[in-house]
Design a protein around this motif. Sequence first.
Motif, PDB file in Angstrom:
ATOM      1  N   UNK A  29      40.069  36.250  31.530  1.00  8.77           N
ATOM      2  CA  UNK A  29      39.473  35.030  32.081  1.00  8.77           C
ATOM      3  C   UNK A  29      39.461  33.904  31.048  1.00  8.77           C
ATOM      4  N   UNK A  30      39.147  34.251  29.800  1.00  3.16           N
ATOM      5  CA  UNK A  30      39.115  33.237  28.745  1.00  3.16           C
ATOM      6  C   UNK A  30      40.489  32.615  28.556  1.00  3.16           C
ATOM      7  N   UNK A  31      41.521  33.450  28.489  1.00  4.83           N
ATOM      8  CA  UNK A  31      42.873  32.915  28.337  1.00  4.83           C
ATOM      9  C   UNK A  31      43.264  32.074  29.533  1.00  4.83           C
ATOM     10  N   UNK A  32      42.804  32.438  30.710  1.00 12.61           N
ATOM     11  CA  UNK A  32      43.092  31.669  31.912  1.00 12.61           C
ATOM     12  C   UNK A  32      42.465  30.286  31.879  1.00 12.61           C
ATOM     13  N   UNK A  33      41.353  30.139  31.152  1.00 12.80           N
ATOM     14  CA  UNK A  33      40.670  28.850  31.069  1.00 12.80           C
ATOM     15  C   UNK A  33      41.337  27.896  30.089  1.00 12.80           C
ATOM     16  N   UNK A  34      42.030  28.444  29.079  1.00  8.35           N
ATOM     17  CA  UNK A  34      42.675  27.604  28.071  1.00  8.35           C
ATOM     18  C   UNK A  34      43.803  26.821  28.742  1.00  8.35           C
ATOM     19  N   UNK A  35      43.816  25.537  28.501  1.00  9.57           N
ATOM     20  CA  UNK A  35      44.860  24.697  29.078  1.00  9.57           C
ATOM     21  C   UNK A  35      44.465  24.092  30.408  1.00  9.57           C
ATOM     22  N   UNK A  36      43.431  24.618  31.017  1.00 13.61           N
ATOM     23  CA  UNK A  36      42.941  24.056  32.268  1.00 13.61           C
ATOM     24  C   UNK A  36      41.637  23.334  32.024  1.00 13.61           C
ATOM     25  N   UNK A  37      40.934  23.069  33.079  1.00 16.69           N
ATOM     26  CA  UNK A  37      39.610  22.459  32.968  1.00 16.69           C
ATOM     27  C   UNK A  37      38.592  23.537  33.335  1.00 16.69           C
ATOM     28  N   UNK A  38      37.941  24.124  32.322  1.00 15.51           N
ATOM     29  CA  UNK A  38      37.013  25.209  32.613  1.00 15.51           C
ATOM     30  C   UNK A  38      35.770  24.709  33.345  1.00 15.51           C
ATOM     31  N   UNK A  39      35.258  25.555  34.211  1.00 15.13           N
ATOM     32  CA  UNK A  39      34.024  25.218  34.930  1.00 15.13           C
ATOM     33  C   UNK A  39      32.848  25.421  33.992  1.00 15.13           C
TER      34      UNK A  39
END
Length: 174
Positions: free
Chosen positions: A16-26
């Motif tokens: 999940x953490x890697x999925x947030x990198x590069x995006x806009x985390x909630x």
Amino acid sequence: MPEIDKDINRLKLIADRFGMIGGVPKKSETDIVQLVFHSVDYMKKRASEKVTIQINQYPDHPVRLQLAKALVEWVIENLLKNALDAMDGYGEIILDVYESEKEVLIDVTDSGKGISPSVQKEIFTPGFTTKKRGWGLGLTLAKRIVEEYHNGSLIVKSSELGKGTTFRISFIKG
């Protein structure tokens, strides 16, 4: 079985953490004091018995900030892991959480090797590492998470060769 469940949950958190990198985390309202305690508890279980990790100073009430909790937790864990690496298996890590009207500060202090001034200039540069293993991305990502995603700052507050280092995370309130 309970340990396997913990491992599966941990792997999911990492993904999940890697999925947030590069995006806009909630972001959500998060008690930063509780988050620091949780991160310390996690790292204590992975540290040598000759290393003490403790939280010396912290507000005695919840301090709520809008955070991407999983990412900020990772930042603190990364600083703790780097501190452990700098101590070669023995020493102490002390965390202090300070709250003022305008900001929240988290200091992570270790009794490790310290960081030379020349290395301090490079420490947040992508690909820079003093370790035999790793890609030199931990502090780069930590700084990005704090500064770009949370409008805070991550700095080397102080360091003395042979004595240790203090990193400071700062979050603006409100």
